[in-house]
Design an enzyme around this catalytic site. Structure first.
Site, mmCIF file in Angstrom:
data_model
loop_
_atom_site.group_PDB
_atom_site.id
_atom_site.type_symbol
_atom_site.label_atom_id
_atom_site.label_comp_id
_atom_site.label_asym_id
_atom_site.label_seq_id
_atom_site.Cartn_x
_atom_site.Cartn_y
_atom_site.Cartn_z
ATOM 1 N N HIS A 102 -12.264 20.361 2.436
ATOM 2 C CA HIS A 102 -13.766 21.091 2.833
ATOM 3 C C HIS A 102 -13.259 21.697 4.215
ATOM 4 O O HIS A 102 -12.930 22.524 4.735
ATOM 5 C CB HIS A 102 -14.339 20.135 2.645
ATOM 6 C CG HIS A 102 -16.144 19.947 2.369
ATOM 7 N ND1 HIS A 102 -16.753 21.061 2.612
ATOM 8 C CD2 HIS A 102 -17.057 19.225 2.618
ATOM 9 C CE1 HIS A 102 -18.150 20.417 3.066
ATOM 10 N NE2 HIS A 102 -18.342 20.082 3.345
ATOM 11 N N ASP B 142 -12.148 29.224 6.379
ATOM 12 C CA ASP B 142 -11.885 28.635 6.593
ATOM 13 C C ASP B 142 -10.395 29.450 7.287
ATOM 14 O O ASP B 142 -9.700 28.786 8.309
ATOM 15 C CB ASP B 142 -11.285 27.057 5.989
ATOM 16 C CG ASP B 142 -12.689 26.355 6.276
ATOM 17 O OD1 ASP B 142 -13.131 26.193 7.100
ATOM 18 O OD2 ASP B 142 -13.315 25.653 5.196
ATOM 19 N N HIS C 204 -12.231 28.641 -4.012
ATOM 20 C CA HIS C 204 -13.616 27.750 -3.540
ATOM 21 C C HIS C 204 -14.568 27.014 -4.842
ATOM 22 O O HIS C 204 -14.007 28.066 -6.023
ATOM 23 C CB HIS C 204 -14.717 29.018 -2.588
ATOM 24 C CG HIS C 204 -15.166 28.324 -1.913
ATOM 25 N ND1 HIS C 204 -16.361 27.673 -2.722
ATOM 26 C CD2 HIS C 204 -15.264 28.031 -1.041
ATOM 27 C CE1 HIS C 204 -17.455 27.084 -2.274
ATOM 28 N NE2 HIS C 204 -16.724 27.351 -0.866
HETATM 29 N N1 CMC Z 1 -3.361 26.503 -3.050
HETATM 30 C C1 CMC Z 1 -2.521 26.607 -4.234
HETATM 31 N N2 CMC Z 1 -3.002 25.983 -5.540
HETATM 32 C C2 CMC Z 1 -4.625 26.393 -5.681
HETATM 33 C C3 CMC Z 1 -5.991 26.329 -4.218
HETATM 34 C C4 CMC Z 1 -4.782 26.566 -3.440
HETATM 35 N N3 CMC Z 1 -5.524 26.695 -1.886
HETATM 36 N N4 CMC Z 1 -6.284 25.880 -4.962
HETATM 37 C C5 CMC Z 1 -7.039 26.135 -6.160
HETATM 38 N N5 CMC Z 1 -4.975 26.224 -7.040
HETATM 39 C C6 CMC Z 1 -5.470 26.301 -8.408
HETATM 40 C C7 CMC Z 1 -5.218 24.274 -8.556
HETATM 41 O O1 CMC Z 1 -4.243 23.780 -8.494
HETATM 42 C C8 CMC Z 1 -5.825 24.891 -10.374
HETATM 43 O O2 CMC Z 1 -4.798 25.670 -10.549
HETATM 44 P P1 CMC Z 1 -4.632 24.834 -12.559
HETATM 45 O O3 CMC Z 1 -5.202 25.422 -12.827
HETATM 46 O O4 CMC Z 1 -3.284 25.605 -13.076
HETATM 47 O O5 CMC Z 1 -3.923 23.983 -12.510
HETATM 48 C C9 CMC Z 1 -7.224 26.031 -9.751
HETATM 49 O O6 CMC Z 1 -6.158 26.726 -8.796
HETATM 50 C C10 CMC Z 1 -8.054 25.960 -10.298
HETATM 51 O O7 CMC Z 1 -8.170 25.273 -9.081
HETATM 52 P P2 CMC Z 1 -9.463 23.929 -8.918
HETATM 53 O O8 CMC Z 1 -8.530 22.303 -8.334
HETATM 54 O O9 CMC Z 1 -9.619 23.316 -9.852
HETATM 55 O O10 CMC Z 1 -10.916 24.109 -7.698
HETATM 56 P P3 CMC Z 1 -11.586 23.034 -7.205
HETATM 57 O O11 CMC Z 1 -12.886 24.289 -7.884
HETATM 58 O O12 CMC Z 1 -11.403 21.940 -7.514
HETATM 59 O O13 CMC Z 1 -11.049 23.025 -5.909
HETATM 60 C C11 CMC Z 1 -10.860 24.147 -3.466
HETATM 61 C C12 CMC Z 1 -11.697 23.917 -5.234
HETATM 62 C C13 CMC Z 1 -11.404 24.195 -2.380
HETATM 63 C C14 CMC Z 1 -10.652 22.351 -3.446
HETATM 64 C C15 CMC Z 1 -9.195 24.033 -3.781
HETATM 65 O O14 CMC Z 1 -9.568 25.235 -3.707
HETATM 66 C C16 CMC Z 1 -8.496 24.116 -2.100
HETATM 67 O O15 CMC Z 1 -7.702 22.563 -2.362
HETATM 68 N N6 CMC Z 1 -8.593 24.796 -1.444
HETATM 69 C C17 CMC Z 1 -7.909 24.473 -0.621
HETATM 70 C C18 CMC Z 1 -8.607 24.249 0.974
HETATM 71 C C19 CMC Z 1 -9.302 24.543 0.956
HETATM 72 O O16 CMC Z 1 -9.329 25.930 2.162
HETATM 73 N N7 CMC Z 1 -10.597 24.694 1.628
HETATM 74 C C20 CMC Z 1 -12.292 24.537 1.856
HETATM 75 C C21 CMC Z 1 -12.761 24.782 0.677
HETATM 76 S S1 CMC Z 1 -14.277 26.748 1.409
HETATM 77 C C22 CMC Z 1 -15.314 25.442 2.974
HETATM 78 C C23 CMC Z 1 -15.525 23.946 2.253
HETATM 79 O O17 CMC Z 1 -15.581 24.156 1.521
HETATM 80 O O18 CMC Z 1 -16.370 23.254 3.581
#
Ligand code: CMC
Length: 428
Positions: A268, A363, A307
């Site tokens: 986050h 971010d 995201h």
């Molecule tokens: N790097 C590599 N793979 C990723 C990433 C990433 N940053 N984000 C998502 N994926 C992949 C994930 O492994 C999944 O692949 P598969 O379907 O093959 O298993 C697919 O993309 C969908 O991801 P998800 O985990 O189901 O998506 P989510 O909505 O649960 O997670 C998230 C969203 C923001 C937690 C995630 O994208 C993430 O961990 N990003 C990195 C951390 C980050 O930058 N966070 C800041 C978010 S914006 C500001 C805020 O919220 O405060």
């Protein structure tokens, strides 16, 4: 003839149910009537991480994740970033309308004249370990503030509520700046109420022996724009936490300490800190392909990408990139920018990221600006929490005034043991 209802047939019983649809949504409670027999509890929906569950109706922030749209109270984020300032945007988010000149002047005066914290809070902060993480100090001090303002518990009194809102918006930059100075071993700098909201914050961070601190106008404006971009983002993890804790009718200081704790995590608001650590680890543009390979092999996450809601470019990231150019004119380029740009270039062309709609989020570039402005990395989540204060508080007020809201209490699907008799220790 089309009807705003959903017809569900339960194939276990052959019974059919007609469920009303409002705002493209069905009420989860409408499922409860679906039963196999009279003793049946009734059907629930299962939604870990609330991926498809609306927990509230809201009029504050609109996001269209597919189109990359973000609006506060109907105003596009691009226009607010260009034409507004943080305090004006905060007023808009809280009250729903842009202030008149008179309303703005009063609002600004009140906020800028509540910036000092009780001396005991200063003492309390001085008690932290010399190298304490500023976000830990920020969260703990925020929780402790509830003990200084016990009337904060009178959440049904709108006058008391707005008083706490003024205090929180005004005092948290002071708490944040003290946590920074503490971490650096520098004396705390008291607020200068002649300066703007962000100008005063910069003064509390940077001022040394000069009689009057003059913030650099470009950096002051850049920080203000970054604050606008972070002011609210509807039902994210931190805001949902604010609403959940607030739903038990605790005071806003305690609820916000929980929201800030949620924000701290690297998935986050802690992601901006994690992005910088990742870029420093990559170290050189030539190492980018290997890092991307590790991401695709699921060994690493590309921090600052992806995201839950945006499946298109995060509009905040686009604005931040412009702000970065203005900041670098003053500070000089952050050498990590080249690595970030190369990561973005490769990721945006690569099928792994394209198929999963992974784009830079807010971010990805904010940390590079903060670092160029000489903020230590540990301060990044704090810089996210300060402007999010208004979002948390506005959502909290909306929740309290919403007659459909009650104490938050999700259900579970119990898959554990059935009833069994206690076994004495010598028989296990
Ligand atoms: N790097 C590599 N793979 C990723 C990433 C990433 N940053 N984000 C998502 N994926 C992949 C994930 O492994 C999944 O692949 P598969 O379907 O093959 O298993 C697919 O993309 C969908 O991801 P998800 O985990 O189901 O998506 P989510 O909505 O649960 O997670 C998230 C969203 C923001 C937690 C995630 O994208 C993430 O961990 N990003 C990195 C951390 C980050 O930058 N966070 C800041 C978010 S914006 C500001 C805020 O919220 O405060």
């Amino acid at each position: 003839m089309s009807k705003d209802t959903l017809t569900i047939t339960d194939n276990r019983t052959g019974r059919t149910y007609e469920i009303p649809i409002e705002h493209d949504t069905i009420q989860a409670m409408a499922l409860r009537q679906i039963k196999v027999n009279e003793d049946d509890f009734g059907m629930m929906s299962y939604d870990p991480a609330f991926k498809n569950t609306a927990s509230t109706k809201s009029t504050i922030t609109y996001i269209d994740g597919d189109k990359g749209i973000l609006r506060y109270r109907g105003y596009p984020i691009e226009q607010l970033a260009e034409k507004s300032n943080y305090l004006e945007t905060a007023y808009l988010i809280l009250y729903g309308e842009l202030p008149t000149k008179e309303q703005y002047d009063e609002w600004e005066y009140v906020i800028l004249h509540h910036t000092f914290v009780h001396e005991n809070i200063t003492q309390l902060m001085k008690g932290f370990r010399h190298d304490a993480h500023p976000m830990g100090m920020f969260i703990a001090t925020l929780a402790a503030m509830s003990t200084y303002y016990p009337e904060g518990r009178e959440i049904s009194d709108p006058d008391k509520r707005i008083k706490q809102i003024h205090r929180l918006i005004a005092k948290l930059p002071t708490v944040a700046a003290f946590s920074y100075r503490h971490n650096r071993g520098l004396p705390y700098v008291y607020p200068d109420n002649d300066l703007s909201y962000t100008g005063n914050f910069l003064s509390m961070l940077d001022k040394m022996s000069e009689a009057k601190y003059k913030p650099d106008p470009v950096l002051e404006r850049a920080l203000d724009v970054l604050f606008i971009l972070h002011a609210d983002h509807e039902q994210n993890c931190g805001t949902a936490t604010m609403r959940v804790i607030g739903s038990s009718h605790t005071d806003p200081y305690t609820a916000m300490a929980g929201a800030a704790a949620a924000l701290y995590g690297p998935l986050h608001g802690g992601a901006n800190e994690a992005v910088l650590r990742m870029l420093m680890e990559i170290g050189d543009v030539k190492n980018v392909p290997d890092f991307v390979k590790a991401v695709k092999n699921r060994e690493r996450l590309l921090m600052g990408f992806g995201h839950r809601v945006y499946k298109n470019y995060d509009p905040r990231a686009r604005i931040i990139k412009q702000v970065a150019d203005e900041v670098f004119e003053v500070t000089g380029k952050n050498p990590l920018l080249a690595i970030a740009l190369e990561l973005e270039r490769i990721a945006l062309e690569d099928d792994f990221f394209v198929e999963r709609n992974l784009y830079p989020n807010v971010d990805f570039y904010s940390g590079i600006i903060y670092q160029a402005m000489r903020f230590p990395i540990a301060m990044f989540p704090v810089l996210f929490a300060i402007p999010r204060t208004i979002g948390w508080l506005s959502q909290w007020v909306e929740m309290l005034e919403d007659s459909e809201q009650k104490i938050a209490r999700p259900r579970q699907i119990y898959l554990g043991e059935g009833e069994r008799d206690f076994v004495p220790m010598d028989k296990r």
